[in-house]
Design a protein around this motif. Structure first.
Motif, PDB file in Angstrom:
ATOM      1  N   GLU A 121       0.822  -1.233   0.000  1.00  0.00           N
ATOM      2  CA  GLU A 121       0.000   0.000   0.000  1.00  0.00           C
ATOM      3  C   GLU A 121       0.843   1.264   0.000  1.00  0.00           C
ATOM      4  OE1 GLU A 121      -2.877   0.133   3.168  1.00  0.00           O
ATOM      5  OE2 GLU A 121      -4.381  -0.119   1.573  1.00  0.00           O
ATOM      6  N   SER A 128       1.994   2.449  -5.618  1.00  0.00           N
ATOM      7  CA  SER A 128       1.373   2.064  -4.351  1.00  0.00           C
ATOM      8  C   SER A 128       0.232   3.030  -4.024  1.00  0.00           C
ATOM      9  CB  SER A 128       2.406   2.075  -3.227  1.00  0.00           C
ATOM     10  OG  SER A 128       3.316   1.019  -3.414  1.00  0.00           O
ATOM     11  N   LYS A 129      -0.903   2.456  -3.592  1.00  0.00           N
ATOM     12  CA  LYS A 129      -2.149   3.220  -3.491  1.00  0.00           C
ATOM     13  C   LYS A 129      -2.044   4.461  -2.596  1.00  0.00           C
ATOM     14  CE  LYS A 129      -6.944   2.178  -3.325  1.00  0.00           C
ATOM     15  NZ  LYS A 129      -7.969   1.215  -3.040  1.00  0.00           N
ATOM     16  N   LYS A 130      -1.492   4.288  -1.406  1.00  0.00           N
ATOM     17  CA  LYS A 130      -1.461   5.433  -0.475  1.00  0.00           C
ATOM     18  C   LYS A 130      -0.519   6.520  -0.975  1.00  0.00           C
ATOM     19  CE  LYS A 130      -3.463   3.731   3.617  1.00  0.00           C
ATOM     20  NZ  LYS A 130      -3.318   2.841   4.756  1.00  0.00           N
TER      21      LYS A 130
END
Ligand code: AHM
Ligand code: MG
Length: 335
Positions: free
Chosen positions: A202, A319-321
Motif C-alpha cells: 500500500e 502504491s495506493k497510499k
C-alpha cells in the motif's frame, strides 16, 4: 519423498485461466501467446544489440542482404509480424506508427491491440533495461475496423501487460484476474510462471521521477516530491530514489517492491510526456489489479476517454497510499 516442482508455461497458465470461464473461446489465450512470441523475437535482437556496430551499423546491410534497422523499428516489425499472422487482430496501433495499421477486417479478427514496441529506447545505447508494453481491447466496429477500436478508455481493456528486457526477460500481464509474471527461460525459449498473483504494498519504498524537471513542475508536484524526500515526516515517510528512465523498468521495480512513479505535467510538457493509450493505460490496469492506483492527478487513468491515438497524459502510478498522497498535493496546488 521429495515432490518435483511444477513448471507452468505461460500458454498452459492462460489456458487454465480461460477454462475457468466456460464462455471463453481460447482466442485471447492464443493472442497473448502471439504477443509473447513477438517479444521473444525482440528479446533475441536486444541481446545482440551491442554487436550491431561489429556486425554492421544501423542502415547497413547485414550478411543476409537485409537492411539493418534501428532496434525500435525492428521491435515494431517483430510485434506486427507476430500479431498479424493468425488473423485475430483487426487493427494494431503503435508508438512507432502515426496511424493505426489495419490487419484484418474478417469477423474472426475480434481484437484491437496497441503497443509501445520498445519503451525506454534511449537506454539501448547504454545497455540499460527496456520493455515492450501491450494493451488489448475487444473490437467495437462492424465491417471495416475503425479508429474507435483503438480509442477506447482503459477500463475497456480485456488484457494488458509488458515485457521487461532486464537482467532476465520477464512478461507481466493481467486479464482482470490478478497480475502474473513469467520469466523467460532462454535455454528452452519458454516463459515460465515465476510470480503468481503479484500485489503492490500500500505504501512503497521507492520514488521514481525525473527530478531535472523539478523547477518546471506545479507547486503541488514540488511539495509532494519534497515530502517524499523526507521534509514532512509527520505525514509521509522518506523514500529512496530510483529512476532508470524506462517506464517499464521503473514501474516493474515499484510493482514488486512498492513505490510511486511520477511524470507530472511541467511547463515544457503541459500535457505530460507519457502516452495514454499504450503506456499509461496498460500500466494502470496492472497497477489496479495489483492493489495500486494510477491517475493523471485529477482523474483515474482508466476513465479517461482518449481523443487521439498518441495523446499524452500526466501520470502518477504505484502504491495506493502514495498515489493518493500525490493527488492531494496536486489538487491543493494545481498551479
Ligand atoms: P519512449 O517510449 O519513446 O522510449 O519514451 C517513454 C519514456 C518512458 O519509458 C520513461 O518513463 C520516460 O520516457 C523517460 O522520460 P525522461 O527521459 O524525460 O525522464
Ligand atoms: Mg514508451
Amino acid at each position: 519423498m521429495k515432490r518435483p516442482t511444477a513448471v507452468t508455461t505461460i500458454e498452459s497458465f492462460i489456458l487454465e485461466q480461460e477454462r475457468q470461464h466456460p464462455q471463453a473461446t481460447g482466442e485471447l489465450t492464443n493472442l497473448l501467446y502471439d504477443v509473447a512470441l513477438g517479444t521473444k523475437l525482440v528479446a533475441a535482437a536486444i541481446r545482440r544489440a551491442g554487436l550491431v556496430d561489429i556486425l554492421g551499423s544501423a542502415g547497413d546491410v547485414n550478411v543476409q542482404g537485409e537492411e539493418q534497422q534501428k532496434l525500435d523499428v525492428f521491435a515494431n516489425e517483430c510485434m506486427k509480424s507476430a500479431l498479424a499472422a493468425a488473423g485475430r487482430v483487426c487493427v494494431l496501433a503503435s508508438e512507432e506508427d502515426e496511424l493505426p495499421t489495419q490487419i484484418s477486417s474478417g469477423s474472426e479478427a475480434r481484437y484491437a491491440v496497441l503497443i509501445d514496441p520498445l519503451d525506454g529506447s534511449s537506454n539501448i545505447d547504454v545497455n540499460g533495461s527496456v520493455g515492450t508494453i501491450f494493451s488489448i481491447y475487444r473490437r467495437v466496429s462492424d465491417g471495416e475496423p475503425d479508429i474507435m477500436d483503438v480509442l477506447q478508455p482503459g477500463n475497456q481493456q480485456v488484457a494488458a501487460g509488458y515485457v521487461m528486457y532486464g537482467s532476465s526477460v520477464m512478461l507481466v500481464y493481467t486479464t482482470g484476474a490478478g497480475v502474473h509474471g513469467f520469466t523467460l527461460d532462454p535455454t528452452v525459449g519458454e516463459f515460465l510462471l515465476s510470480h503468481h498473483y503479484i500485489t503492490m504494498p500500500e505504501t512503497g519504498k521507492y520514488l521514481s521521477v525525473n527530478e531535472s524537471n523539478f523547477p518546471r513542475w506545479t507547486k503541488g508536484a514540488q511539495k509532494a516530491v519534497r515530502a517524499f524526500h523526507g521534509e514532512r515526516p509527520e505525514v509521509m515517510a522518506a523514500k529512496n530514489s530510483r529512476y532508470i528512465g524506462s517506464l517499464v523498468a521503473d514501474f516493474h521495480r515499484n510493482l514488486i517492491a512498492g513505490g510511486v512513479f511520477l511524470y507530472p505535467s511541467d511547463t515544457r510538457n503541459p500535457k505530460g510526456k507519457l502516452r495514454l493509450s499504450y503506456e499509461a493505460n496498460p500500466m494502470a490496469l496492472i497497477a489496479e489489479q495489483a492493489g495500486g492506483a494510477a491517475t493523471n492527478g485529477m482523474t483515474r487513468i482508466l476513465d479517461i476517454q482518449p481523443e487521439e491515438l498518441h495523446q499524452r497524459t500526466p501520470l502518477v502510478i504505484g502504491s495506493k497510499k502514495d498515489v493518493e498522497f500525490v493527488v492531494d498535493m496536486l489538487r491543493n496546488e494545481p498551479e
